[in-house]
Design an enzyme around this catalytic site. Structure first.
Site, PDB file in Angstrom:
ATOM      1  N   TRP A 157       0.808  -1.221   0.000  1.00 19.69           N
ATOM      2  CA  TRP A 157       0.000   0.000   0.000  1.00 19.69           C
ATOM      3  C   TRP A 157       0.847   1.279   0.000  1.00 19.69           C
ATOM      4  O   TRP A 157       0.296   2.365  -0.065  1.00 19.69           O
ATOM      5  CB  TRP A 157      -0.920   0.017   1.245  1.00 19.69           C
ATOM      6  CG  TRP A 157      -0.193  -0.401   2.485  1.00 19.69           C
ATOM      7  CD1 TRP A 157      -0.194  -1.645   3.040  1.00 19.69           C
ATOM      8  CD2 TRP A 157       0.697   0.379   3.288  1.00 19.69           C
ATOM      9  NE1 TRP A 157       0.642  -1.682   4.134  1.00 19.69           N
ATOM     10  CE2 TRP A 157       1.200  -0.457   4.309  1.00 19.69           C
ATOM     11  CE3 TRP A 157       1.113   1.706   3.242  1.00 19.69           C
ATOM     12  CZ2 TRP A 157       2.100  -0.001   5.280  1.00 19.69           C
ATOM     13  CZ3 TRP A 157       2.015   2.150   4.198  1.00 19.69           C
ATOM     14  CH2 TRP A 157       2.494   1.298   5.199  1.00 19.69           C
ATOM     15  N   SER A 234       6.068  -7.281   2.877  1.00 22.14           N
ATOM     16  CA  SER A 234       6.898  -7.498   4.057  1.00 22.14           C
ATOM     17  C   SER A 234       7.685  -8.814   3.957  1.00 22.14           C
ATOM     18  O   SER A 234       7.326  -9.722   3.192  1.00 22.14           O
ATOM     19  CB  SER A 234       6.005  -7.543   5.297  1.00 22.14           C
ATOM     20  OG  SER A 234       5.162  -8.667   5.221  1.00 22.14           O
ATOM     21  N   GLU A 253      10.375  -8.626  -3.512  1.00 21.56           N
ATOM     22  CA  GLU A 253      10.940  -7.342  -3.081  1.00 21.56           C
ATOM     23  C   GLU A 253      10.399  -7.078  -1.687  1.00 21.56           C
ATOM     24  O   GLU A 253       9.221  -6.733  -1.532  1.00 21.56           O
ATOM     25  CB  GLU A 253      10.521  -6.224  -4.047  1.00 21.56           C
ATOM     26  CG  GLU A 253      11.062  -6.393  -5.451  1.00 21.56           C
ATOM     27  CD  GLU A 253      12.548  -6.102  -5.552  1.00 21.56           C
ATOM     28  OE1 GLU A 253      13.060  -5.306  -4.742  1.00 21.56           O
ATOM     29  OE2 GLU A 253      13.192  -6.669  -6.443  1.00 21.56           O
ATOM     30  N   CYS A 287      10.396   1.370   1.491  1.00 22.64           N
ATOM     31  CA  CYS A 287      11.291   0.251   1.805  1.00 22.64           C
ATOM     32  C   CYS A 287      12.739   0.720   1.837  1.00 22.64           C
ATOM     33  O   CYS A 287      13.577   0.094   2.463  1.00 22.64           O
ATOM     34  CB  CYS A 287      11.105  -0.862   0.790  1.00 22.64           C
ATOM     35  SG  CYS A 287      11.381  -0.305  -0.886  1.00 22.64           S
TER      36      CYS A 287
END
Ligand code: NAP
Length: 491
Positions: A157, A234, A253, A287
């Site tokens: 998200w 995650s 990823e 990230c």
């Protein structure tokens, strides 16, 4: 532009086999804006049954893009880029309201998504394969790059238009068909992106969209009707996905806990600017955020002052309010993680210098103060895990080697940045940091969409590389063709 009030919730349907449909069991969930707390959408909640319908539809359409010429697919991607850009003014506020990011960042993300489709159009039309030297004079060997077939794409998200566009652009350009499941809290903007694809002439059944939780997600990962899986999210979910996908081609990823290293000889002005961008852009939900700031004793005070001053200039507020530079966090899970990591750091001796809690007096409790925390200990959760919020935590290191040791002590290895004017130190960091990307004298958050991006082997940050030609490589499989060139009477 001012905040929108009293917007009627929008009904959002699944897209399966070229049709917008309700979930088979009629279930739906409310989409609540993190900015206002209002219900802004009623979203069809897919079950594994819906996922199987999407898999059947995708398999019926499996050749629809593969049978186009490369140039036709390239033109399709270029039209999608135009369509996304044309919708920018409508999509950006919707993205802000649903995800929480300020309007400017939402507009940047939409333009970035368009650029990814433009890049994929170019990459696929220039893709070459090899004609190889052989050991046998009568043989000719060449390779083809062919699509996998049906690709399952699962996305988070935090960049709900940009990240899916990385996968969708390369998948479609390469001739695959796709079943996409976005994170539930950004389902509505996913439907808008699919509308852009449809306006551009994506064949019926070639893109299928499901919303919901792990049920439909697991089905599209594990079902033999999908042939490859691309996942951004995650580390915990990525690990489960690897188990469920089995031997399918997999691009993962996952999470990062990127260090930003600031050495004695750094240009501190640019180091502070770049670090603050890495900490507070998208409220730290990146990230590749500056998750840990590793500073030498000599520069510590100046970096701390600089970050406090950067944090004090952040304008926290409604993402559509003019002047807002940081909006709310997207969901309670990520806000609770911020709470927990701050609490843990304080218990282990850290000092909160700025912020440090959820803001009061705003429409939801997801608005988090930009926070600067000093004297963070090496055993704290902040140093060991990803925080994913608007936090600048300082850890003091002795020198470049100590910084590299602290950086590599974490079980994640995605991105890092280092600020130094010493070319030797820059090379030492670039070569020894255990992560997929090292930005030198540039913010941890810098990425241009074409640079190969991904996790270090054996760390929990993923498998494979995304970005430009690398994503196209992932979305294709190599086939070798061996041709015997002798005439029949020579055999
Ligand atoms: P997440 O909780 O792992 O969820 C990602 C997606 O997977 C969601 O759509 C989720 O649906 C779905 N999912 C959950 N369990 C599943 C299962 N068993 N099978 C299939 N799908 C399943 O991640 P997130 O909270 O959305 O995103 C934040 C994370 O993404 C951070 O760790 C961040 O670092 C990482 N990230 C990495 C990159 C990168 O390029 N490396 C980029 C951006 C973000 P539900 O929400 O319903 O569970």
């Amino acid at each position: 532009m001012g905040p929108e009030a009293g917007v009627k919730p929008r009904k959002v349907s699944l897209f399966i086999g070229g049709k917008w449909v309700d979930a088979a069991d009629g279930r739906s969930f409310d989409q609540v804006s993190p900015a206002t707390g209002d219900v802004i959408g009623i979203v069809a909640d897919a079950s594994p049954d819906d996922a199987r319908l999407a898999i059947d539809a995708a398999n019926r359409a499996k050749r629809s893009l593969a049978d186009l010429t490369v140039l036709e697919r390239s033109e399709l991607c270029a039209r999608i880029a135009d369509s996304i850009l044309a919708a920018q003014d409508r999509l950006a506020p919707e993205l802000s309201l649903e995800q929480g990011k300020p309007l400017k960042e939402a507009s940047d993300e939409i333009r970035f998504a368009a650029s990814l489709f433009r890049d994929a159009a170019e990459t696929i039309s220039n893709l070459e394969t090899s004609f190889m030297p052989t050991v046998n004079r009568d043989k000719r060997v060449f390779t083809l790059r062919q699509p996998h077939g049906v690709v399952a794409v699962l996305t988070p998200w935090n960049y709900p238009v940009g990240i899916p566009s990385e996968y969708l652009s390369a998948a479609l350009a390469s001739g695959n068909v796709v079943i996409w499941k976005p994170a539930p809290s950004t389902s509505m903007i996913a439907a808008r992106l699919v509308e852009c694809l449809l306006q551009s002439g994506v064949p019926e059944g070639a893109v299928n969209l499901l919303y919901g939780g792990a049920g439909p997600g697991q089905e599209i990962v594990a079902n033999p009707g999908t042939q490859a899986v691309g996942f951004t999210g995650s580390t915990a979910t990525g690990t489960l996905i690897a188990q469920h996908a089995g031997a399918k081609p997999l691009l993962l990823e996952l999470g990062g806990n990127g260090p930003t290293i600031i050495l004695d000889d750094a240009n501190l002005e640019s180091a502070v600017v770049g670090t603050a961008i890495g900490c507070f852009t998208n409220a730290g939900q990146i990230c590749q955020s500056s998750e840990r700031i590793l500073v030498t004793e000599k520069v510590h005070d100046q970096v701390l002052d600089g970050l406090v001053s950067s944090a004090s200039r952040v304008r926290l507020g409604h993402p559509l309010q003019t002047g807002t530079t940081m909006g709310p966090l997207n969901n309670q899970g990520v806000a609770a993680k911020m709470d927990g990591h701050l609490q843990d750091a304080i218990e282990r001796g850290a000092k909160v210098i700025f912020g440090g809690q959820r803001a009061k007096g705003l429409p939801t409790d997801l608005y988090y103060q930009p926070s600067v925390v000093d004297q963070v200990s090496r055993d704290s959760l902040i140093n060991r895990q990803e925080t994913f919020g608007p936090i600048a935590p300082l850890i003091v290191v002795r020198d470049v080697d100590d910084a590299i040791a602290v950086a590599n002590s974490c079980g994640l290895g995605l991105c890092a940045s280092v600020y130094t004017t010493d070319i030797n130190a820059a090379f030492r960091c670039a070569e020894r940091l255990e992560c997929g990307v090292v930005n030198v004298n540039e913010s941890a958050a810098y990425w241009d969409g074409r640079t190969p991006f991904g996790g270090w082997s054996g760390k929990g940050s993923g498998v494979g590389r995304l970005g430009g030609i690398e994503t196209v490589r992932f979305m294709t499989q190599l086939k070798s063709v061996v041709l015997d060139v002798r005439y029949p009477d020579e055999r």
